[in-house]
Design a protein around this motif. Sequence first.
Motif, PDB file in Angstrom:
ATOM      1  N   TYR A  69       7.127  26.585   2.046  1.00 47.56           N
ATOM      2  CA  TYR A  69       7.859  26.698   2.538  1.00 47.56           C
ATOM      3  C   TYR A  69       8.000  26.690   3.832  1.00 47.56           C
ATOM      4  O   TYR A  69       7.586  27.327   4.687  1.00 47.56           O
ATOM      5  CB  TYR A  69       8.379  28.283   2.286  1.00 47.56           C
ATOM      6  N   PRO A  70       9.239  26.274   5.011  1.00 49.60           N
ATOM      7  CA  PRO A  70      10.638  24.728   3.503  1.00 49.60           C
ATOM      8  C   PRO A  70       9.869  24.083   3.726  1.00 49.60           C
ATOM      9  O   PRO A  70       9.122  23.274   4.200  1.00 49.60           O
ATOM     10  CB  PRO A  70      11.367  25.385   4.937  1.00 49.60           C
ATOM     11  N   SER A  76      18.854  20.986  -0.378  1.00 53.48           N
ATOM     12  CA  SER A  76      17.656  23.100  -0.187  1.00 53.48           C
ATOM     13  C   SER A  76      16.464  22.501   0.559  1.00 53.48           C
ATOM     14  O   SER A  76      15.763  21.510   0.527  1.00 53.48           O
ATOM     15  CB  SER A  76      17.051  23.407  -1.915  1.00 53.48           C
ATOM     16  N   ASN A  77      15.928  23.858   1.085  1.00 57.39           N
ATOM     17  CA  ASN A  77      14.881  23.782   2.018  1.00 57.39           C
ATOM     18  C   ASN A  77      13.620  24.364   1.434  1.00 57.39           C
ATOM     19  O   ASN A  77      12.739  25.407   1.460  1.00 57.39           O
ATOM     20  CB  ASN A  77      14.522  24.468   2.768  1.00 57.39           C
ATOM     21  N   ASN A  78      14.189  25.692   0.173  1.00 50.56           N
ATOM     22  CA  ASN A  78      13.683  26.347  -0.658  1.00 50.56           C
ATOM     23  C   ASN A  78      11.922  25.935  -1.456  1.00 50.56           C
ATOM     24  O   ASN A  78      11.992  24.465  -1.505  1.00 50.56           O
ATOM     25  CB  ASN A  78      14.413  27.015  -1.386  1.00 50.56           C
ATOM     26  N   GLU A 128      15.268  33.398   6.006  1.00 53.23           N
ATOM     27  CA  GLU A 128      14.029  32.799   5.951  1.00 53.23           C
ATOM     28  C   GLU A 128      12.814  33.364   6.147  1.00 53.23           C
ATOM     29  O   GLU A 128      11.966  33.163   5.754  1.00 53.23           O
ATOM     30  CB  GLU A 128      14.666  31.742   7.752  1.00 53.23           C
ATOM     31  N   GLN A 129      12.975  33.556   6.927  1.00 50.09           N
ATOM     32  CA  GLN A 129      12.057  35.450   6.934  1.00 50.09           C
ATOM     33  C   GLN A 129      11.556  35.786   5.670  1.00 50.09           C
ATOM     34  O   GLN A 129      10.204  35.679   4.787  1.00 50.09           O
ATOM     35  CB  GLN A 129      11.989  36.351   7.867  1.00 50.09           C
ATOM     36  N   GLU A 130      12.246  35.954   5.138  1.00 49.50           N
ATOM     37  CA  GLU A 130      12.494  36.721   3.545  1.00 49.50           C
ATOM     38  C   GLU A 130      12.048  36.042   2.128  1.00 49.50           C
ATOM     39  O   GLU A 130      10.536  36.262   1.701  1.00 49.50           O
ATOM     40  CB  GLU A 130      13.021  37.363   3.277  1.00 49.50           C
ATOM     41  N   ILE A 131      12.249  34.730   2.790  1.00 48.11           N
ATOM     42  CA  ILE A 131      12.362  33.675   1.510  1.00 48.11           C
ATOM     43  C   ILE A 131      10.393  33.093   1.956  1.00 48.11           C
ATOM     44  O   ILE A 131       9.192  33.011   0.850  1.00 48.11           O
ATOM     45  CB  ILE A 131      12.994  32.208   1.690  1.00 48.11           C
ATOM     46  N   ALA A 132       9.873  33.267   3.258  1.00 46.39           N
ATOM     47  CA  ALA A 132       8.544  32.932   3.826  1.00 46.39           C
ATOM     48  C   ALA A 132       7.497  33.870   3.042  1.00 46.39           C
ATOM     49  O   ALA A 132       7.064  33.512   2.341  1.00 46.39           O
ATOM     50  CB  ALA A 132       8.969  32.489   5.393  1.00 46.39           C
ATOM     51  N   ARG A 221      11.854  17.514  -6.582  1.00 44.35           N
ATOM     52  CA  ARG A 221      11.931  17.146  -5.908  1.00 44.35           C
ATOM     53  C   ARG A 221      10.607  16.973  -4.642  1.00 44.35           C
ATOM     54  O   ARG A 221      10.857  16.839  -3.657  1.00 44.35           O
ATOM     55  CB  ARG A 221      13.362  16.842  -4.589  1.00 44.35           C
ATOM     56  N   VAL A 222      10.773  18.796  -4.975  1.00 42.61           N
ATOM     57  CA  VAL A 222       9.950  19.596  -3.741  1.00 42.61           C
ATOM     58  C   VAL A 222       8.070  18.761  -4.130  1.00 42.61           C
ATOM     59  O   VAL A 222       7.524  18.191  -2.993  1.00 42.61           O
ATOM     60  CB  VAL A 222       9.766  20.755  -3.575  1.00 42.61           C
ATOM     61  N   LYS A 223       7.685  18.587  -5.161  1.00 42.25           N
ATOM     62  CA  LYS A 223       6.868  18.401  -5.357  1.00 42.25           C
ATOM     63  C   LYS A 223       7.035  16.871  -5.441  1.00 42.25           C
ATOM     64  O   LYS A 223       5.692  16.658  -5.401  1.00 42.25           O
ATOM     65  CB  LYS A 223       6.747  18.409  -7.462  1.00 42.25           C
TER      66      LYS A 223
END
Length: 228
Positions: A69-70, A76-78, A128-132, A221-223
């Motif tokens: 992440y990101p 999406s950036n997740n 962003e900090q929480e998702i990280a 998509r991320v994979k």
Amino acid sequence: MSLEARKIWNASHQQLTRIITKPEEFANAAALFLELHNCLYASNGNNPEQTNYEDELLKDLREQTMRSYPVHTANSNNSIVWHIWHSARIEDITMNILTADRDQILHSEHYADKLHTPFIHSGNGMSEQEIAEFSATVDLEALLDYRQAVAAGTRSIIAGLQPGQFRSKPRSTQISRISAEGAVKETEQWLIDYWGGKTIAGLVLMPATRHNFVHLNKAMRVKLKLQK
């Protein structure tokens, strides 16, 4: 899930949309829901002839890829773990609180502790900090187990419905539980209004099926981007 398989899933979901509120189609709608729902979750080797969407996502998936992440992809950036968790939380909240008026799987099966994360809400409105932080620290085994437990709970709820119930709406006492249990961040109260206006059919067609499908697509998509 191949492009052709996704097209078939979408066509079947459109069919479910057409019949789900018709009491005379209740048995067919419930069966079709279970078929569509099953396609979205890992089979855990129970049906070697059928590869489900989550099976494909998890096949040869590296932990670094899951936690990255990101990741800049379409819309999406997740991280993959965020997509898996968010879709499971949404389903848990809407199916167990708003459809069945029973405890969330997160609490009844103690996943709030097993996941090793302080976040118990839906994931909407996170910084962003929480998702990280979440992406780096969530327990992966517990996360995948939680997703399976939520899926099993949803299937039991649908199996217990009666003809005509797809048309009913959550009671005000059920809707108020969402805030009381911290299931949605205070900044994201619009979600409660959105879900509260839905019938059970609407909750089945979006949080329990379409929403999962959308986030599996985003995770894939991320994979594909990180594991070319």
